[in-house]
Design an enzyme around this catalytic site. Structure first.
Site, PDB file in Angstrom:
ATOM      1  N   TYR A 175       0.852  -1.193   0.000  1.00  0.00           N
ATOM      2  CA  TYR A 175       0.000   0.000   0.000  1.00  0.00           C
ATOM      3  C   TYR A 175       0.883   1.237   0.000  1.00  0.00           C
ATOM      4  O   TYR A 175       2.080   1.162   0.252  1.00  0.00           O
ATOM      5  CB  TYR A 175      -0.925  -0.005   1.239  1.00  0.00           C
ATOM      6  CG  TYR A 175      -2.058   1.008   1.159  1.00  0.00           C
ATOM      7  CD1 TYR A 175      -2.974   0.968   0.115  1.00  0.00           C
ATOM      8  CD2 TYR A 175      -2.205   2.000   2.127  1.00  0.00           C
ATOM      9  CE1 TYR A 175      -4.008   1.885   0.036  1.00  0.00           C
ATOM     10  CE2 TYR A 175      -3.244   2.921   2.061  1.00  0.00           C
ATOM     11  CZ  TYR A 175      -4.143   2.863   1.008  1.00  0.00           C
ATOM     12  OH  TYR A 175      -5.164   3.773   0.931  1.00  0.00           O
ATOM     13  N   ARG A 220      -6.914   3.028   3.397  1.00  0.00           N
ATOM     14  CA  ARG A 220      -7.599   1.759   3.128  1.00  0.00           C
ATOM     15  C   ARG A 220      -6.794   0.540   3.576  1.00  0.00           C
ATOM     16  O   ARG A 220      -7.149  -0.598   3.255  1.00  0.00           O
ATOM     17  CB  ARG A 220      -7.915   1.628   1.635  1.00  0.00           C
ATOM     18  CG  ARG A 220      -8.938   2.645   1.184  1.00  0.00           C
ATOM     19  CD  ARG A 220      -9.506   2.322  -0.182  1.00  0.00           C
ATOM     20  NE  ARG A 220     -10.120   3.495  -0.771  1.00  0.00           N
ATOM     21  CZ  ARG A 220     -11.365   3.902  -0.525  1.00  0.00           C
ATOM     22  NH1 ARG A 220     -12.134   3.223   0.274  1.00  0.00           N
ATOM     23  NH2 ARG A 220     -11.840   4.992  -1.087  1.00  0.00           N
ATOM     24  N   TRP A 232     -13.700  10.707   3.927  1.00  0.00           N
ATOM     25  CA  TRP A 232     -12.655  11.027   2.925  1.00  0.00           C
ATOM     26  C   TRP A 232     -13.144  12.139   2.015  1.00  0.00           C
ATOM     27  O   TRP A 232     -12.395  13.044   1.669  1.00  0.00           O
ATOM     28  CB  TRP A 232     -12.279   9.809   2.074  1.00  0.00           C
ATOM     29  CG  TRP A 232     -12.030   8.519   2.812  1.00  0.00           C
ATOM     30  CD1 TRP A 232     -12.570   7.297   2.514  1.00  0.00           C
ATOM     31  CD2 TRP A 232     -11.163   8.292   3.948  1.00  0.00           C
ATOM     32  NE1 TRP A 232     -12.110   6.346   3.405  1.00  0.00           N
ATOM     33  CE2 TRP A 232     -11.257   6.925   4.284  1.00  0.00           C
ATOM     34  CE3 TRP A 232     -10.337   9.115   4.725  1.00  0.00           C
ATOM     35  CZ2 TRP A 232     -10.554   6.346   5.351  1.00  0.00           C
ATOM     36  CZ3 TRP A 232      -9.644   8.560   5.790  1.00  0.00           C
ATOM     37  CH2 TRP A 232      -9.753   7.211   6.097  1.00  0.00           C
TER      38      TRP A 232
END
Lengths: 202, 202
Positions: free
Chosen positions: A5, A11, A103
């Site tokens: 990531y 996430r 977000w």
């Protein structure tokens, strides 16, 4: 196994918390935004998205599919099919009803007026409504955790959500939900992770 | 068990297909939009949303949590943890990357110019990109279905997605993916369901 990531939490952090609490060793592979085109080109990622979990030569994407897989490996998914469905329900609701809106109003909306309006709605409607439902469900579980007496990844998701949104919405949980937050925060592996985790870029 | 949803397909149809294909008896409880306030007030639904699956006195919401639960009951979730994670990945990607964008550009956006722009992007970028990835993954599975030689709820989700978007985007799947669609459509229980299912309001 290897978790791939950005050097961020958005996430991937729930997945990390599940693996950490489960005592499952993993390579926490992080990269910077500027390296994404290169990583993407080389990665062979299923849908050219991250996070991706590499496990037994298989690449799995979609953050909730990964978190659930990790939870099942970690014994944090629930004790039977019904419990697993309820844990999934909590994690999905936290993501879809709260975090996706967060977000948007915290980062993605660029217009200052619209942003302020979205943030107001998020603080005054979205989060309080969600927490009222969650508090009622938690109370009816009759235990220390959302599903009763066993920790599941739903509790970790709740803890993670509050950490994420509290800077914007303030201290809004009921006393009962605060105790759940504190119970998760006090888990030795989680507390140790929070103290020692890499500082994320976002 | 009882599945509670509007008289529509949007977030409930995959669940219905899974239950039908699994031969699991369920009450397909549908109601009209005008009755939602009453249903909601009486329902005791976890997050005051539908679909809800009532099972053993428990109410489960969040469409993907329900679909997965149904898939596991039906033996359509995958044969081991890794396969289950991959099936979840497909279902999540279909929902998040394709269908959520479809609902937006087909229904929710009211401004005609913006709507046209979103639809153009959906047709020319979103769907082709997704299907290219899916086709490559399907090819590498080496079998008749997305996960190889066993039908899973990921195949039902793909079938359902194509039924949903093809009116807008046309006939865009590869020959290989078309054969998958046809294979699912030809399953006797699915074919029978499509012929006899209640006509939805949306």
């Amino acid at each position: 196994m290897k978790l791939i990531y950005f050097n961020g939490e958005v996430r991937a952090e729930l997945i990390r918390l599940v693996l950490v609490q489960g005592g499952i060793e993993f390579e926490d592979f992080r990269f910077e935004f500027k390296d994404w085109p290169k990583i993407k080109a080389e990665g062979g990622f299923p849908f050219t998205q991250v996070p991706v979990l590499e496990v037994n030569g298989q690449k799995i994407c979609q953050s909730r599919a990964i978190a659930r897989y990790a939870a099942r490996l970690a014994g944090l998914a629930g004790k039977n099919l019904e419990e697993e469905a309820l844990a999934d329900m909590y994690v999905s609701a936290i993501d879809d009803d709260v975090l996706e809106n967060f977000w948007k109003c915290a980062y993605f909306e660029q217009d200052p007026e619209k942003k302020a309006e979205l943030q107001k709605k998020f603080k005054e409607e979205t989060v309080p409504k969600f927490l009222r439902n969650l508090d009622r469900l938690y109370e009816s579980s009759g235990g220390d955790y959302l599903l009763g007496n066993s920790l599941t990844y739903a509790d970790l998701a709740y803890y993670r959500m509050i950490k994420t949104v509290s800077g914007l919405v303030g201290d809004v949980s009921s006393d009962r939900l605060k105790s759940l937050y504190q119970r998760v925060a006090a888990l030795p592996k989680i507390a140790h992770w929070e103290e020692t985790k890499p500082k994320p870029a976002f």
